[in-house]
Design a protein around this motif. Structure first.
Motif, mmCIF file in Angstrom:
data_model
loop_
_atom_site.group_PDB
_atom_site.id
_atom_site.type_symbol
_atom_site.label_atom_id
_atom_site.label_comp_id
_atom_site.label_asym_id
_atom_site.label_seq_id
_atom_site.Cartn_x
_atom_site.Cartn_y
_atom_site.Cartn_z
ATOM 1 N N ALA A 288 50.227 43.993 38.538
ATOM 2 C CA ALA A 288 49.670 43.418 39.717
ATOM 3 C C ALA A 288 49.338 42.125 39.544
ATOM 4 N N PRO A 289 49.584 41.112 40.321
ATOM 5 C CA PRO A 289 49.232 39.543 40.197
ATOM 6 C C PRO A 289 47.638 39.252 40.526
ATOM 7 N N LEU A 290 47.244 38.716 39.496
ATOM 8 C CA LEU A 290 45.907 37.917 39.847
ATOM 9 C C LEU A 290 45.663 36.919 38.800
ATOM 10 N N SER A 291 45.683 35.724 39.576
ATOM 11 C CA SER A 291 45.452 34.450 38.918
ATOM 12 C C SER A 291 44.263 34.189 38.145
ATOM 13 N N TYR A 292 44.105 33.859 37.136
ATOM 14 C CA TYR A 292 42.814 33.444 36.477
ATOM 15 C C TYR A 292 41.600 32.679 37.246
ATOM 16 N N MET B 76 41.119 41.465 49.924
ATOM 17 C CA MET B 76 41.074 42.909 49.745
ATOM 18 C C MET B 76 42.114 43.430 48.386
ATOM 19 N N GLN B 77 42.994 42.867 48.409
ATOM 20 C CA GLN B 77 44.202 43.034 47.469
ATOM 21 C C GLN B 77 43.500 42.238 46.167
ATOM 22 N N GLU B 78 43.128 41.283 46.092
ATOM 23 C CA GLU B 78 42.607 41.089 44.851
ATOM 24 C C GLU B 78 41.116 41.740 44.395
ATOM 25 N N ALA B 79 40.368 42.170 45.598
ATOM 26 C CA ALA B 79 39.181 43.171 45.149
ATOM 27 C C ALA B 79 39.616 44.498 44.472
ATOM 28 N N PHE B 80 40.743 44.898 45.283
ATOM 29 C CA PHE B 80 41.317 46.081 44.649
ATOM 30 C C PHE B 80 41.960 45.976 43.184
ATOM 31 N N ILE B 81 42.689 45.180 42.898
ATOM 32 C CA ILE B 81 43.146 45.052 41.696
ATOM 33 C C ILE B 81 42.112 44.857 40.468
ATOM 34 N N LEU B 82 41.000 43.992 40.888
ATOM 35 C CA LEU B 82 39.878 43.713 39.842
ATOM 36 C C LEU B 82 39.151 44.889 39.773
ATOM 37 N N ARG C 166 41.127 33.169 40.443
ATOM 38 C CA ARG C 166 40.724 33.987 41.249
ATOM 39 C C ARG C 166 39.723 34.918 40.844
ATOM 40 N N ILE C 167 39.614 35.174 39.580
ATOM 41 C CA ILE C 167 38.864 35.982 39.000
ATOM 42 C C ILE C 167 37.436 35.948 39.244
ATOM 43 N N ALA C 168 36.777 34.908 39.002
ATOM 44 C CA ALA C 168 35.587 34.652 39.245
ATOM 45 C C ALA C 168 35.117 34.620 40.737
ATOM 46 N N PRO C 169 35.723 33.930 41.823
ATOM 47 C CA PRO C 169 35.485 34.202 43.064
ATOM 48 C C PRO C 169 35.667 35.776 43.661
ATOM 49 N N THR C 170 36.574 36.541 43.113
ATOM 50 C CA THR C 170 36.831 37.912 43.268
ATOM 51 C C THR C 170 35.452 38.665 43.029
ATOM 52 N N LEU C 171 34.927 38.255 41.548
ATOM 53 C CA LEU C 171 33.895 39.160 41.074
ATOM 54 C C LEU C 171 32.730 38.863 42.114
ATOM 55 N N PHE C 172 32.517 37.679 42.780
ATOM 56 C CA PHE C 172 31.431 37.472 43.431
ATOM 57 C C PHE C 172 31.460 37.670 44.796
ATOM 58 N N GLY C 173 32.558 38.478 45.080
ATOM 59 C CA GLY C 173 32.873 38.846 46.450
ATOM 60 C C GLY C 173 33.477 38.018 47.603
ATOM 61 N N TYR C 174 34.311 36.911 47.069
ATOM 62 C CA TYR C 174 34.916 36.118 47.783
ATOM 63 C C TYR C 174 36.415 36.235 47.693
ATOM 64 N N GLY C 175 37.092 37.277 47.215
ATOM 65 C CA GLY C 175 38.323 37.484 46.911
ATOM 66 C C GLY C 175 38.856 38.225 48.121
ATOM 67 N N ILE D 99 41.154 38.069 29.213
ATOM 68 C CA ILE D 99 42.503 37.938 29.076
ATOM 69 C C ILE D 99 43.141 39.200 29.922
ATOM 70 N N ALA D 100 42.438 40.105 29.533
ATOM 71 C CA ALA D 100 43.046 41.477 30.333
ATOM 72 C C ALA D 100 42.702 41.521 31.722
ATOM 73 N N LEU D 101 41.969 40.639 32.185
ATOM 74 C CA LEU D 101 41.511 40.746 33.764
ATOM 75 C C LEU D 101 42.783 40.073 34.552
ATOM 76 N N GLY D 102 43.258 39.155 33.698
ATOM 77 C CA GLY D 102 44.243 38.294 34.270
ATOM 78 C C GLY D 102 45.797 38.549 34.030
ATOM 79 N N THR D 103 45.921 39.511 33.484
ATOM 80 C CA THR D 103 47.312 40.108 32.887
ATOM 81 C C THR D 103 47.432 41.441 33.352
ATOM 82 N N GLY D 104 48.539 41.730 33.705
ATOM 83 C CA GLY D 104 49.297 42.980 34.023
ATOM 84 C C GLY D 104 50.227 42.975 35.235
#
Length: 329
Positions: free
Chosen positions: A29-33, A46-52, A35-44, A22-27
Motif C-alpha cells: 500500500a503506498p504511503l510516502s515518507y 482516511m486512506q493514509e490513516a488506515f494504512i498507517l 506523509r508519515i508525520a502528518p498522518t501520525l498527528f491526524g492530518y492525513g 523504513i518499515a512505515l514507508g514501505t509495503g
C-alpha cells in the motif's frame, strides 16, 4: 560501565527507530515518507490513516514484541541450561506451542474474539507439555540437568512435533491448511492491535521475572555446585525461569508462527557487546531480538517480488550462525 550500557541501549533504540521508519514507508500500500508525520498527528487522509494505523503500525509493534519475547526466552534458557545453543525454536518449544495451536484451531471451533486471547494460553499448554517432557528425559537424579542432553532431546522433540504438524495438515481442509502452512513458515500473521494486547502482558510479566531473578540466573549459569554453595534453591529457580521462558516464547509463537534462531543470536550478540551478566544482557538482548525480527520482516516484505516470511529470512542468517557455534564448541 554504566555509561557504556546506556550508550549501547540508546544506539539499539535508534536502530529500531530507523528500521521502523523504513518499515512505515514501505509495503504494497503506498504511503510516502513525507506523509508519515502528518498522518501520525491526524492530518492525513482516511486512506493514509488506515494504512498507517491499521496495517503498518500494529505489524511493527507485534514484530518488535515477538522478537523481544523470543530473545528473552533464549537468554533465560541459555542461562538455566548452561548451553549456548539453547533456543526456543531449536529446543522444540516453538514446535510444541505450534502443535497446540494447530490442534486447537482444527478441532475446537471458537468465536474469533475469544480465539485471539485463547491462542497464547493454548500455545503455552503445548509448550509447557513439551518442555516438561524434555526436562524429564534429560534430567538425571545424581548429576542434575545435562545441557547437551537437553539440547539433543529438544531437537528430537522438535522433529517429532514437526511430523505431527504434517499429519495434522494432511487431515485438514484447504482453508485451515493455509493457516497452518503460514504458521510453519514464520509468517507474521497476527498483525492487528488485538494481538498486541493479547501478547503484551506475557512479555511484560516475563521481562520483570527475568530481570528480578537475573542475579540468580548468573549463578545458575556458573553451575549447580556454585549456585547451591551460595544458597540458591537450584531446582525451584530453574523451574521458575524455564517456565517463564516457555511462556513468553509461546506467546510470541502464537502470533508470529515458527520463528527460530532469534533466541539463539540475540543473547549472544548482547553478551559480546555488553558482557555476560544477565541484568545487563537481558535488556540488550530484547532490543536486539526486536530489531532482528523487525529487520527480517521488512526485508522479506520488500526485497523480492513475492514476500518472504520473516522466519525464512531469519533462518538465512541463523542457520549459519548455529553451525558456527557448533564448530566453535
Amino acid at each position: 560501565m554504566r555509561m557504556r550500557i546506556t550508550a549501547v541501549l540508546g544506539m539499539l533504540l535508534l536502530l529500531i527507530a530507523a528500521t521502523a521508519a523504513i518499515a512505515l514507508g514501505t509495503g504494497e500500500a503506498p504511503l510516502s515518507y513525507g506523509r508519515i508525520a502528518p498522518t501520525l498527528f491526524g492530518y492525513g487522509s482516511m486512506q493514509e490513516a488506515f494504512i498507517l494505523f491499521s496495517l503498518r503500525l500494529p505489524r511493527i509493534v507485534i514484530t518488535l514484541l515477538a522478537g523481544m519475547a523470543l530473545a528473552l526466552s533464549g537468554a533465560m534458557l541459555q542461562g538455566t541450561t548452561r548451553n549456548e545453543l539453547a533456543d526456543p525454536g531449536i529446543l522444540g518449544i516453538n514446535a510444541g506451542a505450534g502443535a497446540g495451536v494447530a490442534i486447537f484451531f482444527l478441532f475446537f471451533p471458537i468465536e474469533a474474539g475469544t480465539f485471539l486471547y485463547a491462542l497464547p494460553l493454548v500455545a503455552l499448554v503445548g509448550a509447557l507439555l513439551t518442555a516438561a517432557a524434555m526436562y524429564a528425559v534429560s534430567y538425571h537424579q545424581t548429576t542434575g540437568l545435562q545441557p547437551v542432553s537437553f539440547v539433543l532431546t529438544g531437537i528430537g522433540f522438535s522433529m517429532a512435533l514437526s511430523g505431527l504438524m504434517i499429519i495434522l495438515i494432511s487431515a485438514a481442509d484447504r482453508t485451515k491448511v493455509d493457516f497452518i502452512a503460514r504458521w510453519l513458515s514464520g509468517n507474521i500473521w497476527g498483525d492487528d492491535w488485538p494481538f498486541v494486547w493479547a501478547m503484551l502482558p506475557w512479555l511484560v510479566i516475563g521481562a520483570l521475572i527475568g530481570l528480578y531473578r537475573a542475579k540468580r540466573l548468573n549463578l545458575l549459569h556458573l553451575g549447580d555446585p556454585v549456585a547451591i554453595g551460595v544458597g540458591v534453591h537450584v531446582r525451584r529457580e530453574r523451574l521458575v525461569l524455564m517456565a517463564t521462558a516457555v511462556a513468553v516464547a509461546a506467546a510470541a509463537v502464537a502470533v508470529t508462527g515458527g520463528i527460530s534462531f532469534i533466541g539463539l543470536m540475540a543473547p549472544h550478540i548482547a553478551k559480546m557487546i555488553i558482557g555476560p551478566r544477565h541484568e545487563r544482557a537481558i535488556p540488550a538482548a530484547m532490543l536486539i531480538g526486536g530489531w532482528l525480527l523487525l529487520a527480517a520482516d521488512t526485508i522479506g516484505r520488500n526485497v523480492l517480488a513475492e514476500p518472504l516470511p520473516a522466519g525464512v529470512v531469519v533462518s538465512f542468517i541463523g542457520a549459519p550462525y548455529f553451525i558456527y557455534l557448533l564448530l566453535k564448541r
